[in-house]
Enzyme design. Structure first.
Site, mmCIF file in Angstrom:
data_model
loop_
_atom_site.group_PDB
_atom_site.id
_atom_site.type_symbol
_atom_site.label_atom_id
_atom_site.label_comp_id
_atom_site.label_asym_id
_atom_site.label_seq_id
_atom_site.Cartn_x
_atom_site.Cartn_y
_atom_site.Cartn_z
ATOM 1 C CG PHE A 121 -1.756 -1.248 1.296
ATOM 2 C CD1 PHE A 121 -2.793 -1.476 0.415
ATOM 3 C CD2 PHE A 121 -1.469 -2.222 2.237
ATOM 4 C CE1 PHE A 121 -3.537 -2.638 0.467
ATOM 5 C CE2 PHE A 121 -2.211 -3.388 2.303
ATOM 6 C CZ PHE A 121 -3.243 -3.606 1.412
ATOM 7 C CG LEU A 122 4.822 3.425 1.934
ATOM 8 C CD1 LEU A 122 3.957 4.611 2.363
ATOM 9 C CD2 LEU A 122 5.867 3.115 3.003
ATOM 10 C CD GLN A 123 4.299 -1.731 -4.605
ATOM 11 O OE1 GLN A 123 4.176 -1.785 -5.823
ATOM 12 N NE2 GLN A 123 4.755 -2.749 -3.892
ATOM 13 C CG ASP A 124 -0.038 3.152 -4.483
ATOM 14 O OD1 ASP A 124 -0.861 4.065 -4.515
ATOM 15 O OD2 ASP A 124 -0.060 2.246 -3.623
ATOM 16 C CG HIS A 162 -3.453 1.203 -7.033
ATOM 17 N ND1 HIS A 162 -4.027 1.446 -5.802
ATOM 18 C CD2 HIS A 162 -4.473 0.964 -7.882
ATOM 19 C CE1 HIS A 162 -5.339 1.356 -5.908
ATOM 20 N NE2 HIS A 162 -5.638 1.062 -7.162
#
Length: 307
Positions: A236-239, A262
């Site tokens: 969830f953090l990567q994008d 995403h």
């Protein structure tokens, strides 16, 4: 800075809906109006359900601004669209964001505070987020106040060392006055801290007819899934970091698990709207596996002309 406004909006839309050019939700409209106000811009065609929107920005100003979805629309998504713009404003910004703080298919406010905030600060981002009130589906009613200091430019990050697990942290929140065993509206949130400063999280939102233990298991399984890929950020953090990598002055590197749709879309839009260049490669070191990747970006070095 017009590309920054557009890029910020596109990232916000794609984090929440499968159709990029379909502004169907109130938080998208609220976010557009917020960016318009922050940059003394002009907005045309922006209504719930719009498929074509024109945003003509001016200079990004600081000051106080309010955005209210009037629903349980995510304040986390309002934050995503406004933060990159506030960083390049003429002065400090105070943003009052109203809506849902804990909702499905959007960043939980707890994730924003405990995971996103400490990581994005590595770019040189400076902001405080005061959670005034939680808001849940269907009524919303949540409120956070975001105070952002502008920056001259963003620094690149290097998150390629995983480290060892040093702490596991968990919390559960309940909405309303309910018997202990019911928990109709609640979130279980767990996170892991690594010795190198990497943070992973898992969360699950309660629903009618779903027992509390199942919600807890879902949160734990989400966390474990993101630990096993041996990356430095979760799925969830990567994008959410792509826009900051694109705007930073220098080369950023981020070790991740499988590249999400995403993230692929965020990279595509960042490259289309800026001169940032991204490269994705498999991590071939001794700690990598078939699901471990390195995202590298040569940022454009965006600067704030007011500082």
């Amino acid at each position: 800075m017009s590309a920054l406004h557009v890029l910020s909006f596109l990232f916000n839309c794609y984090s929440d809906t499968p159709s990029l050019f379909n502004v169907t939700r109130p938080q998208h409209l609220s976010g557009l109006e917020l960016v318009r106000d922050m940059c003394n811009g002009n907005l045309e065609g922006a209504t719930v359900g719009s498929s074509e929107i024109t945003l003509t920005p001016g200079k990004i100003k600081g000051g106080n601004h309010v955005a209210d979805t009037r629903t349980a629309g995510s304040v986390g998504l309002l934050m995503q669209i406004s933060l990159p713009c506030a960083l390049f404003a003429q002065g400090p910004s105070e943003l009052c964001l109203k809506g849902g703080t804990n909702a499905e298919m959007a960043p939980q406010i707890d994730y924003t505070l405990k995971v996103f905030k400490p990581i994005v600060e590595r770019f040189g981002v400076q902001f405080d987020c005061d959670l005034k009130m939680r808001g849940y589906y269907p009524k919303g009613g949540g409120e956070v106040v975001l105070k952002v200091n502008p920056v001259k430019e963003l620094s690149p990050i290097n998150m390629t060392e995983r480290g060892n697990i040093t702490k596991i942290y968990g919390r559960a929140f309940v909405a309303g006055v309910l018997p202990f065993k019911i928990f109709l509206h609640y979130i279980i949130y767990v996170s892991i801290f690594e010795s190198t400063g990497c943070i992973f999280a898992g969360s699950s939102l309660g629903k009618k007819g779903v027992y509390a233990d199942k919600v807890g298991i879902e949160a734990a399984e989400m966390l474990l899934r993101n630990i096993r890929h041996n990356g430095c950020v979760d799925e969830f953090l990567q994008d959410q970091l792509i826009i900051f990598m694109a705007l930073a002055n220098g080369t950023s590197r981020m070790r991740t698990g499988p590249i999400t749709l995403h993230t692929q879309t965020a990279i595509h839009m960042a490259e289309q709207l800026t001169n940032a260049k991204f490269v994705i490669r498999k991590a071939e070191d001794e700690h990598g596996n078939n699901d471990t990747y390195i995202i590298e970006c040569q940022g454009v070095g965006a600067t704030n002309p007011s500082l």
